[in-house]
Design a protein around this motif. Structure first.
Motif, short mmCIF file in Angstrom:
data_model
loop_
_atom_site.label_atom_id
_atom_site.label_comp_id
_atom_site.label_asym_id
_atom_site.label_seq_id
_atom_site.Cartn_x
_atom_site.Cartn_y
_atom_site.Cartn_z
N VAL A 377 30.13 39.00 33.18
CA VAL A 377 29.33 38.52 31.71
C VAL A 377 28.74 39.15 32.16
O VAL A 377 28.23 39.82 33.65
CB VAL A 377 29.85 37.06 31.92
CG1 VAL A 377 30.99 36.73 31.87
CG2 VAL A 377 29.30 36.43 32.84
N ASN A 378 27.81 39.44 31.06
CA ASN A 378 25.53 39.63 31.58
C ASN A 378 25.49 38.29 30.99
O ASN A 378 26.03 37.46 29.82
CB ASN A 378 25.56 40.65 30.67
CG ASN A 378 25.97 41.20 29.71
OD1 ASN A 378 26.06 40.38 29.18
ND2 ASN A 378 26.23 42.53 29.27
N LEU A 379 24.11 38.37 30.34
CA LEU A 379 23.39 37.34 29.65
C LEU A 379 24.07 36.88 28.14
O LEU A 379 24.83 35.88 27.96
CB LEU A 379 22.34 37.71 29.31
CG LEU A 379 21.61 36.46 28.85
CD1 LEU A 379 21.19 35.37 29.90
CD2 LEU A 379 19.97 36.80 28.34
N GLY A 380 24.36 37.93 27.65
CA GLY A 380 25.09 37.89 25.85
C GLY A 380 26.25 38.10 25.37
O GLY A 380 27.68 37.66 24.58
N TYR A 381 27.22 38.67 26.77
CA TYR A 381 28.82 39.51 26.49
C TYR A 381 29.48 38.96 28.14
O TYR A 381 28.98 39.11 28.83
CB TYR A 381 28.19 40.87 25.92
CG TYR A 381 27.63 41.17 25.33
CD1 TYR A 381 28.20 40.67 23.91
CD2 TYR A 381 26.41 41.43 25.21
CE1 TYR A 381 27.09 40.57 22.51
CE2 TYR A 381 24.98 41.57 24.23
CZ TYR A 381 25.66 40.95 22.18
OH TYR A 381 24.87 41.33 22.09
N ALA A 382 30.77 39.26 27.84
CA ALA A 382 31.91 39.15 28.28
C ALA A 382 32.96 40.29 28.14
O ALA A 382 33.24 40.24 27.01
CB ALA A 382 32.83 38.18 28.33
N LEU A 383 33.39 40.98 29.64
CA LEU A 383 34.01 41.93 29.40
C LEU A 383 35.38 41.95 29.76
O LEU A 383 34.49 41.47 31.14
CB LEU A 383 33.22 43.49 29.80
CG LEU A 383 32.25 43.86 29.04
CD1 LEU A 383 30.70 43.38 29.36
CD2 LEU A 383 32.15 45.58 28.81
N MET A 384 36.68 42.55 29.36
CA MET A 384 38.07 42.13 30.21
C MET A 384 38.26 43.34 30.41
O MET A 384 38.21 43.54 29.07
CB MET A 384 38.39 41.29 29.42
CG MET A 384 37.95 39.29 29.92
SD MET A 384 37.81 38.69 31.18
CE MET A 384 36.59 37.31 31.34
N CYS A 385 38.92 43.70 31.70
CA CYS A 385 39.60 44.79 31.28
C CYS A 385 40.74 44.62 32.13
O CYS A 385 41.45 43.49 32.99
CB CYS A 385 39.54 46.07 32.97
SG CYS A 385 40.00 47.68 32.84
N GLY A 386 42.08 44.90 30.72
CA GLY A 386 43.24 44.46 31.07
C GLY A 386 44.10 46.13 30.75
O GLY A 386 43.90 46.73 29.72
N ALA A 387 45.95 46.07 31.15
CA ALA A 387 46.04 47.64 30.80
C ALA A 387 45.37 48.88 30.66
O ALA A 387 45.07 49.64 29.64
CB ALA A 387 46.69 47.55 29.81
N GLY A 388 43.95 48.78 31.41
CA GLY A 388 43.31 50.23 31.27
C GLY A 388 42.13 50.32 30.13
O GLY A 388 41.67 51.06 29.68
#
Length: 437
Positions: A377-388
């Motif tokens: 995460v950063n201040l405003g967003y979440a990033l999730m990596c699954g299956a590339g």
């Protein structure tokens, strides 16, 4: 985010006496000077805070524009440098600027956040000379750390490679002091801290090394680990003031905290990783699942997560545990991360919850789409990596936004700040996305 850069948001650990610090909040006034005064600045600040909390940080700019158009008096207050410093620090969490004025800094942070929301970025892969790597796992990147100016990558052979973000060039490689190996992965880098001008990195055997970013490749060993007494150092984070290590393998010795200035150990305790003690030993010899993560907030606290629970520790009063929460469904350790003020957990059913670190107040929740994701995460967003595939949510309301165009395959590590996202693929490729305005 993997490991940390200063306070996790590029603000640095120790204050510096240069023009990048906040302006003086005191002013001289002549008897005939006409200006709005601190009361109006406080009111403008409150308008921005209310808009940010109710509608999101991007809404603060529109609210400010409306206020500044009320009359010439209100327009005059928009020229106040101390006001823009306060706005930037509260809305965007920045206390050090990279642009000419604090107004420019605020505008830049706003536009970069707009790019993040819209998914506007430039993707590149980073390259370095692999010659000289003599171990089969020497090209496997295990952890990543971002600062305002650099990306640091920690590898299984104990080396840390540093890239300059402005040029995207490999600029230095730092090497640990060698000693007897206690297992195939005992030298693997478990965490990195960038606290300019220093870079600090730790390895699974408990060693901590310090180097100068523009200095010599061979790092100085600041602390020699003792695996038999402490177990494996499974994660490491910090800032200029504090270094925090999460250990597994020996009961009652999960948290180690060092004073970042004196490099002395100031706290050792906690049983957070006791259920994973055996797995801690296996990490020295096998490429196992991640069993624990530790991150810092800007509120002088450390947040750590294992499968069954998470814990928040006050770094000022280390003996005082702020929260220790059990989770009956289990947590995905690889999805746990923090920003300045909040942290994210994802349970084994894919339910993500963002909470404020100081109160455990729930900010939002959403559902991820893959069971084996790695996230940040950063201040405003979440990033999730699954299956590339890297998917993005905003973390004020929990709305799904988009997925990045590139399929990057399975990854070992991922990190984000408010401008960049980096990921280390298992095929040894290092990916970088730049959302800069």
């Amino acid at each position: 985010m993997s490991s940390s850069s200063a306070d996790g948001n590029g603000n640095g650990g120790a204050r510096r006496g240069d023009d990048s610090e906040g302006p003086s909040l005191t002013r001289r006034r002549t008897n005939n000077e006409i200006w709005p005064g601190p009361f109006l600045e406080d009111l403008v600040l409150q308008v921005a805070i209310d808009a940010s909390r109710s509608l999101g940080r991007l809404a603060a700019a529109a609210a400010l524009a409306n206020v500044f158009q009320v009359c010439s008096t209100w327009q005059a207050v928009s020229q106040s440098c101390p006001l823009w410093y306060r706005l930037t620090s509260i809305v965007w969490g920045r206390t050090r600027r990279m642009h000419a004025t604090w107004r420019d800094e605020y505008i830049y942070r706003h536009r970069t956040a707009q790019n993040f929301r819209a998914g506007r970025s430039v993707h590149v892969t980073l390259h370095f000379d692999p010659s000289g790597v003599d171990l089969p796992d020497g090209l496997t990147c295990r952890c990543l750390t971002l600062s305002d100016t650099h990306l640091a990558c920690g590898f299984d052979d104990g080396t840390v490679r540093l890239f300059e973000l402005a040029t995207r060039q490999h600029v230095n490689t730092f090497l640990p002091q060698h000693r007897d190996r206690l297992g195939r992965f005992s030298r693997a880098v478990s965490g990195i801290v960038i606290a300019h001008p220093r870079i600090i990195f730790a390895t699974l055997d408990g060693d901590i090394h310090v180097a100068i970013i523009d200095g010599q490749p061979l790092a100085r060993r600041a602390h020699m680990g003792n695996v038999l007494d402490d177990g494996a150092l499974v994660d490491f984070t910090g800032c200029g003031r504090w270094w925090v290590g999460l250990f597994a393998g020996v009961p009652g010795r999960a948290f180690h905290i060092w004073d970042g200035n004196t490099e002395e150990l100031v706290y050792l305790n906690a049983s957070l990783t006791d259920p994973e003690a055996v797995m801690g030993w296996h990490m020295l010899t096998e490429f196992t699942e991640t069993i624990g993560r530790v991150r810092m907030t800007s509120q002088e606290s450390a947040v750590a997560c294992t499968d069954p629970s998470y814990m928040i520790l006050d770094l000022i009063n280390q003996e005082f545990t702020l929260y220790n929460q059990q989770h009956r469904r289990g947590l995905r350790v690889t999805c746990f991360d923090t920003n300045n003020e909040a942290f994210i957990t994802v349970d084994n059913r894919g339910r993500a919850i963002v909470r404020r670190a100081g109160t455990l107040e729930e900010v939002c929740r959403f559902h991820t789409r893959h069971s084996n994701a790695i996230g940040c995460v950063n201040l405003g967003y979440a990033l999730m990596c699954g299956a590339g595939v890297v998917r993005t949510w905003e973390i004020e309301q929990g709305q799904y936004l988009y997925s990045l165009n590139e399929n990057i395959g399975a990854i070992n590590a991922m990190v984000a700040d408010d401008r960049h996202v980096a990921a280390a693929s298992r095929d040894t490729t290092i990916h970088l996305w730049d959302f800069g305005a």
